[in-house]
Scaffold this motif. Structure first.
Motif, mmCIF file in Angstrom:
data_model
loop_
_atom_site.group_PDB
_atom_site.id
_atom_site.type_symbol
_atom_site.label_atom_id
_atom_site.label_comp_id
_atom_site.label_asym_id
_atom_site.label_seq_id
_atom_site.Cartn_x
_atom_site.Cartn_y
_atom_site.Cartn_z
ATOM 1 N N ARG A 63 33.126 47.594 36.957
ATOM 2 C CA ARG A 63 33.575 47.612 35.834
ATOM 3 C C ARG A 63 33.107 48.829 35.143
ATOM 4 N N TYR A 64 31.871 49.269 35.385
ATOM 5 C CA TYR A 64 30.968 50.408 34.558
ATOM 6 C C TYR A 64 31.177 51.612 35.227
ATOM 7 N N ALA A 65 31.226 51.631 36.715
ATOM 8 C CA ALA A 65 31.257 53.073 37.387
ATOM 9 C C ALA A 65 32.666 53.189 38.018
ATOM 10 N N GLY A 66 33.774 52.270 37.819
ATOM 11 C CA GLY A 66 34.982 52.456 38.148
ATOM 12 C C GLY A 66 35.292 52.670 39.779
ATOM 13 N N ARG A 67 34.237 52.256 40.444
ATOM 14 C CA ARG A 67 34.367 52.339 41.879
ATOM 15 C C ARG A 67 33.409 51.229 42.366
ATOM 16 N N ALA A 68 33.689 50.626 43.558
ATOM 17 C CA ALA A 68 33.117 49.571 44.226
ATOM 18 C C ALA A 68 31.761 50.205 44.611
ATOM 19 N N PHE A 69 30.798 49.214 44.503
ATOM 20 C CA PHE A 69 29.486 49.753 44.572
ATOM 21 C C PHE A 69 29.289 50.276 46.254
ATOM 22 N N SER A 70 29.937 49.437 47.014
ATOM 23 C CA SER A 70 29.702 49.790 48.497
ATOM 24 C C SER A 70 30.324 51.311 48.677
ATOM 25 N N ASP A 71 31.384 51.581 48.366
ATOM 26 C CA ASP A 71 31.781 52.854 48.345
ATOM 27 C C ASP A 71 31.081 53.920 47.899
ATOM 28 N N ALA A 72 30.577 53.613 46.518
ATOM 29 C CA ALA A 72 29.681 54.796 46.278
ATOM 30 C C ALA A 72 28.409 55.053 46.983
ATOM 31 N N ASP A 73 27.726 54.040 47.545
ATOM 32 C CA ASP A 73 26.669 54.211 48.505
ATOM 33 C C ASP A 73 27.231 54.773 49.788
ATOM 34 N N GLN A 74 28.408 54.733 50.097
ATOM 35 C CA GLN A 74 28.849 55.687 51.284
ATOM 36 C C GLN A 74 29.075 57.370 50.964
ATOM 37 N N GLU A 75 29.150 57.554 49.711
ATOM 38 C CA GLU A 75 29.450 58.804 49.385
ATOM 39 C C GLU A 75 28.334 59.888 49.714
ATOM 40 N N VAL A 76 27.307 59.412 49.580
ATOM 41 C CA VAL A 76 26.161 60.327 49.643
ATOM 42 C C VAL A 76 25.323 59.518 51.189
ATOM 43 N N ILE A 77 25.390 60.121 51.920
ATOM 44 C CA ILE A 77 24.500 59.758 53.329
ATOM 45 C C ILE A 77 23.286 60.496 53.420
ATOM 46 N N ARG A 78 22.053 59.941 53.063
ATOM 47 C CA ARG A 78 20.836 60.849 53.276
ATOM 48 C C ARG A 78 19.959 60.158 54.064
ATOM 49 N N VAL A 103 9.414 42.546 35.379
ATOM 50 C CA VAL A 103 10.175 43.201 36.348
ATOM 51 C C VAL A 103 11.499 43.778 36.044
ATOM 52 N N PHE A 104 11.532 45.184 35.991
ATOM 53 C CA PHE A 104 12.665 45.937 35.704
ATOM 54 C C PHE A 104 13.256 46.549 36.940
ATOM 55 N N ALA A 105 14.665 46.457 37.226
ATOM 56 C CA ALA A 105 15.169 47.156 38.255
ATOM 57 C C ALA A 105 16.285 48.240 37.726
ATOM 58 N N LEU A 106 15.911 49.528 38.669
ATOM 59 C CA LEU A 106 16.989 50.500 38.512
ATOM 60 C C LEU A 106 17.804 50.366 39.678
ATOM 61 N N VAL A 107 19.034 50.031 39.585
ATOM 62 C CA VAL A 107 20.089 49.685 40.589
ATOM 63 C C VAL A 107 20.872 50.804 40.656
ATOM 64 N N GLY A 108 21.411 51.457 41.755
ATOM 65 C CA GLY A 108 22.386 52.530 41.990
ATOM 66 C C GLY A 108 22.578 52.747 43.347
ATOM 67 N N PRO A 109 23.738 53.251 43.800
ATOM 68 C CA PRO A 109 23.819 53.897 45.153
ATOM 69 C C PRO A 109 22.938 55.111 45.590
ATOM 70 N N ASN A 110 23.049 55.478 46.693
ATOM 71 C CA ASN A 110 22.333 56.455 46.942
ATOM 72 C C ASN A 110 22.679 57.683 46.325
ATOM 73 N N GLY A 111 21.650 58.542 45.967
ATOM 74 C CA GLY A 111 22.138 59.844 45.176
ATOM 75 C C GLY A 111 22.279 59.672 43.540
ATOM 76 N N ALA A 112 21.979 58.375 43.259
ATOM 77 C CA ALA A 112 22.285 58.113 41.746
ATOM 78 C C ALA A 112 21.194 58.727 40.617
ATOM 79 N N GLY A 113 19.750 58.848 41.266
ATOM 80 C CA GLY A 113 18.953 59.376 40.721
ATOM 81 C C GLY A 113 17.644 58.608 40.495
ATOM 82 N N LYS A 114 17.642 57.443 41.369
ATOM 83 C CA LYS A 114 16.541 56.609 41.119
ATOM 84 C C LYS A 114 15.096 57.091 41.488
ATOM 85 N N SER A 115 15.060 57.863 42.797
ATOM 86 C CA SER A 115 13.835 58.185 43.249
ATOM 87 C C SER A 115 13.292 59.300 42.223
#
Ligand SMILES: Nc1ncnc2c1ncn2[C@@H]1O[C@H](COP(=O)(O)OP(=O)(O)O)[C@@H](O)[C@H]1O
Ligand SMILES: [Mg+2]
Length: 319
Positions: free
Chosen positions: A304-319, A33-45
């Motif tokens: 650490r890797y994206a330089g901003r908190a996950f919850s904030d990145a998730d708010q950036e793009v509301i779709r 099982v492999f997961a692609l994890v990222g906030p909305n708009g990251a490119g997962k879909s």
């Protein structure tokens, strides 16, 4: 080890100069099982659409089940099951009818299809609801039927795009059990996307954190957390600040990031450093509302890797 899924340097641009994928690469070993994890708009879909032949990249290569996705899409379609982010079930039909219809799409007929549909309804826990119109199903039941439909033709690879988004907590736990069962008992290779880091932590042997169309970190949940030495210190400030250079000189504190009223830092011994950090903030005239110290979580890895908190990145793009 053979790789069942390979994405190599995928690039995808949408009209309006949206660079949805910006050289995205990863591989998935057979039977994991492999997961692609990222906030909305990251490119997962977008990634899932390319790997499931529903969309073509502008550049890059992809293979699924040993088949080239761009050159032999029809062959790929028979090897995979796909559960899209948006449900594909017919709300006016019963659960059983939905499965039968899906089987017909894959050229299945007769007794074999009937047996397959009945088996899937049992393993999805939907046998009692098989003859009910799916409009009457709960969100969790509909999502389970979606997964069962992806499995009708016995694929070797299953794609699940945000399988638990929008589900209530209990339905989410049920879906986790179902995904774990499929991986364990059916020998499937599963690629799931999620914007819940805890979901990836729980289900995936390996995960890739995707941010703005790129993989910014990849590994097992334990590896990724292990790369972060020491504890995470989270400080809630009285007021938003943008300059915390007063902490730069502190011995034993590193990776200081501030976002509005939240300050995050790392320390080998978090408990010992808290008073030191508080004293430095006080000396700089910065008021503190609360402080917590925690072992590294995947949220900290993301930070650490994206330089901003996950919850904030998730708010950036509301779709
Ligand atoms: N059909 C489309 N047309 C234009 N832009 C799109 C389209 N699909 C996705 N995008 C954009 O591409 C980026 C990645 O989207 P997506 O792959 O859906 O991300 P995710 O699934 O991680 O939320 C976003 O900026 C999104 O707005
Ligand atoms: Mg998506």
């Amino acid at each position: 080890m053979t790789n069942t899924i390979e994405a190599r340097a995928l690039v995808k641009t949408y009209p309006g100069d949206v660079r949805a994928l910006d050289g995205l690469s990863f591989v998935v070993e057979a039977g994991t099982v492999f997961a692609l994890v990222g906030p909305n708009g990251a490119g997962k879909s977008t990634t899932v659409k390319i790997l499931t032949t529903l969309s073509k990249p502008d550049a890059g290569e992809a293979g699924v089940a040993g088949i080239d996705v761009l050159h032999r899409p029809d062959a790929v379609r028979h090897a995979i099951g796909c559960v899209a982010q948006k449900s594909g079930i017919d709300l006016a039909a019963t659960g059983r009818e939905n499965l039968m219809l899906q089987g017909h799409v894959y050229g299945m007929r007769g007794a074999e299809l009937k047996r397959r549909a009945a088996d899937l309804l049992v393993s999805a826990g939907l046998a009692d609801a098989a003859h009910r119109v799916t409009r009457t199903y709960s969100g969790g039941m509909q999502r389970k039927l979606d997964v069962a439909m992806g499995l009708v033709h016995r694929p070797e690879v299953l794609f699940l795009d945000e399988p638990t988004t929008g589900l209530d907590p209990q339905a989410r736990l049920d879906m986790w059990d179902e995904i774990a069962r499929l991986a364990r008992d059916e020998g499937l290779t599963i690629l799931l996307t999620t914007h819940y880091l805890d979901e990836a932590d729980r289900l995936a042997q390996r995960l890739a954190i995707v941010d703005r169309g790129k993989v910014v970190a990849e590994g097992s949940p334990e590896q990724l957390k292990g790369e972060l030495r020491g504890d995470a210190i989270h400080v809630e400030l009285d007021e938003p600040v943008d300059d915390v250079s007063s902490l730069d000189a502190l011995q034993g504190v590193r990776d200081v990031v501030v976002e509005g009223r939240l300050l995050h830092a790392r320390a080998d011994n978090g408990a010992r450093m808290v008073p030191v950090v508080l004293a430095a903030l006080e000396a700089a005239g910065i008021g503190v509302a609360s402080v917590t110290v925690a072992r590294p979580s995947l949220d900290d890895v993301y930070l650490r890797y994206a330089g901003r908190a996950f919850s904030d990145a998730d708010q950036e793009v509301i779709r």
